[in-house]
Design an enzyme around this catalytic site. Structure first.
Site, short mmCIF file in Angstrom:
data_model
loop_
_atom_site.label_atom_id
_atom_site.label_comp_id
_atom_site.label_asym_id
_atom_site.label_seq_id
_atom_site.Cartn_x
_atom_site.Cartn_y
_atom_site.Cartn_z
N LYS A 224 0.82 -1.21 0.00
CA LYS A 224 0.00 0.00 0.00
C LYS A 224 0.85 1.26 0.00
O LYS A 224 0.67 2.16 -0.84
CB LYS A 224 -0.93 0.00 1.22
CG LYS A 224 -1.70 1.30 1.44
CD LYS A 224 -2.60 1.65 0.27
CE LYS A 224 -3.39 2.92 0.55
NZ LYS A 224 -4.25 3.30 -0.56
N CYS A 280 -4.46 10.90 1.09
CA CYS A 280 -3.58 9.73 0.94
C CYS A 280 -2.14 10.07 0.60
O CYS A 280 -1.23 9.78 1.37
CB CYS A 280 -4.16 8.79 -0.13
SG CYS A 280 -5.69 7.99 0.37
N LYS A 283 0.11 12.13 3.15
CA LYS A 283 0.28 11.38 4.39
C LYS A 283 1.08 10.11 4.17
O LYS A 283 1.99 9.78 4.96
CB LYS A 283 -1.10 11.03 4.95
CG LYS A 283 -1.10 10.11 6.16
CD LYS A 283 -2.50 9.91 6.70
CE LYS A 283 -3.40 9.16 5.76
NZ LYS A 283 -3.04 7.72 5.66
N ARG A 347 -8.99 18.01 2.03
CA ARG A 347 -7.80 17.75 2.84
C ARG A 347 -6.55 17.84 1.98
O ARG A 347 -6.45 17.21 0.94
CB ARG A 347 -7.91 16.37 3.50
CG ARG A 347 -8.92 16.30 4.63
CD ARG A 347 -9.06 14.89 5.17
NE ARG A 347 -9.70 14.01 4.21
CZ ARG A 347 -9.93 12.70 4.44
NH1 ARG A 347 -9.57 12.17 5.58
NH2 ARG A 347 -10.53 11.97 3.51
#
Length: 462
Positions: A224, A280, A283, A347
């Site tokens: 991931k 995503c 971060k 975000r």
């Protein structure tokens, strides 16, 4: 049919819960936000996501329910997905406190064999830590397995990404858990779901059985982070190339097309612009770098990816200043607030970051976004105004800024825009138009990685 609990009703959890219900499972979606649970129970849809309203309406009250009681949901389920937030700490590491809290509560209510699945994006070793927390909470005799099942969902297309995936990664260290999770996804891996006449439409007009990749938990956790870091790297790479294009007079759209046509590279994520954002990439790149550092490896490439992304916004601000000379008192129309089109998520949005800088320099902002204005209003209060559409944004503006790649913004009436703008200046951070069509319509146009059109006319504005 499995009895499943999904903990978290955010962008990942809510989509996962709705899609698992679509596959025929009985799902309880749990959240400790009582207002959000009431909204979902009452038929509301708290996030903007294509096909999600249809799935919620189809399954709510039958095989999909919403609850604020995790203990009850744990006791009634054999499979528990953890899909809570893992926000970044100041040092870039992922904050796993929410994951730990959920793991403890699961352990306190365990009443038989359970499979606990990490659906949140977490660093390697998280499965080990969940296992340790649960054993410390309940003792060594409780029966459970921990599985890593990372999500690869893009906001705006998350439902079709879930139901028509490139691959399903299941990181399980026990054959029992692997077999159980394989059954959960069997409608996708066997292709059975794609035979249903009521299925959600496939994104490309064709559907085939999804590939199931079985790995260890640690490998799945790394897959991931490595995937998102690689995609972010592609974006930063093409943005760096765009900067070179501007210096030498090349066209980044032509360069991207030539590079992306190589089957080893591919065209996706090779779009120059004002950088990546969202919940995503920023971060996950930061967290992956922190994981590497903790392991004793300095992943300098990721530093460059983050630096280029930040620099891209600074370069666009410089273009705005060049076009307008001074920003104090200037009325700027802004198209786009979300970090990308087809979502209401702001975000880490480059658009929001740019607006904050523009306000700090004294500009007046009027903005429009098809989905993200309500969320944006919560941040800026009355410091910016909102319009009902693109043309209202442009009315009497000193310049128009395109900051999000909504499809609606790529087909505007340029002649009409020219009559509305106080000065005929458009700064396009997403390269939705060509310099040629802007010039034909009498507009001064600045984009990314391409030569500005009508540059000499900038001197007449100020």
């Amino acid at each position: 049919m499995e009895k499943i609990t999904v903990v978290g009703s955010g962008y990942v959890g809510l989509v996962a819960a709705a899609c698992l219900a679509e596959l025929g499972h009985s799902v309880i979606c749990v959240d400790n936000d009582l207002a959000r649970v009431e909204t979902l129970q009452g038929g509301g849809v708290p996030i903007h996501e294509q096909f999600l309203p249809e799935l919620l309406a189809r399954h709510r009250g039958t095989n999909l329910e919403f609850s604020s009681s995790l203990p009850e949901a744990v006791r009634s389920s054999s499979i528990i997905f953890i899909a809570v937030g893992t926000p970044p700490k100041e040092n870039g590491e992922a904050d796993l406190s929410y994951v730990e809290s959920v793991a403890r509560e699961i352990a306190q209510n365990i009443n038989g064999y359970k499979v606990i699945i990490e659906k949140s994006t977490v660093p390697v070793y998280t499965s080990d830590w969940i296992r340790r927390v649960m054993h410390l909470t309940t003792g060594a005799d409780c029966e459970f397995d921990v599985v890593s099942n990372p999500e690869f969902l893009r906001e705006g297309t998350a439902v079709t990404d879930f139901l028509y995936p490139d691959r399903i990664v299941v990181g399980a260290d026990s054959s029992r858990a692997a077999a159980l999770i394989s059954e959960v996804y069997a409608p996708l891996t066997t292709g059975k779901y794609y035979l249903s006449p009521d299925r959600i439409p496939e994104p490309d007009g064709s559907a085939c059985a999804a590939a199931l990749i079985l790995t260890t938990a640690k490998s799945a956790e790394l897959i991931k982070h490595a995937s998102n870091a690689f995609l972010a790297m592609k974006i930063s790479f093409i943005n760096a190339v765009a900067n070179i294009c501007e210096e030498v007079g090349a066209d980044i759209e032509q360069v991207s097309r030539g590079v992306g046509s190589d089957s080893r590279i591919g065209p996706r994520f090779l779009r120059a612009g004002i950088g990546y954002g969202g919940s995503c990439f920023p971060k996950d790149v930061s967290a992956f770098r922190a994981v590497a550092h903790e392991c004793g490896y300095e992943f300098d490439l990721l530093d460059a990816v983050m630096d280029i992304n930040e620099d891209q916004r600074l370069r666009f601000m410089k273009k705005i200043r060049t076009a307008l000379w001074t920003l104090k008192g200037k009325k700027l129309g802004v198209l786009g607030l979300a970090f990308k089109g087809r979502t209401d998520d702001i975000r880490e949005s480059p658009a929001i970051a740019l607006i904050q800088q523009l306000l700090a320099e004294g500009a007046c902002i009027r903005a429009f976004d098809p989905a993200a204005m309500e969320r944006t209003a919560e941040i800026f209060n009355d410091r910016i105004t909102f319009a009902e559409g693109p043309y209202e944004v442009a009315q009497d503006a000193d310049a128009l800024l395109i900051l999000t790649d909504w499809e609606e913004f790529a087909s505007l009436d340029l002649k009409h825009l020219r009559t509305l703008l106080k000065y005929p200046i458009i700064l396009d951070g997403r390269n939705l138009y060509t310099p040629e069509e802007m010039e034909q319509n009498g507009l001064m146009y600045v984009s990314v990685g391409r030569k500005p059109s009508n540059l000499k006319q900038f001197a007449k504005v100020g």
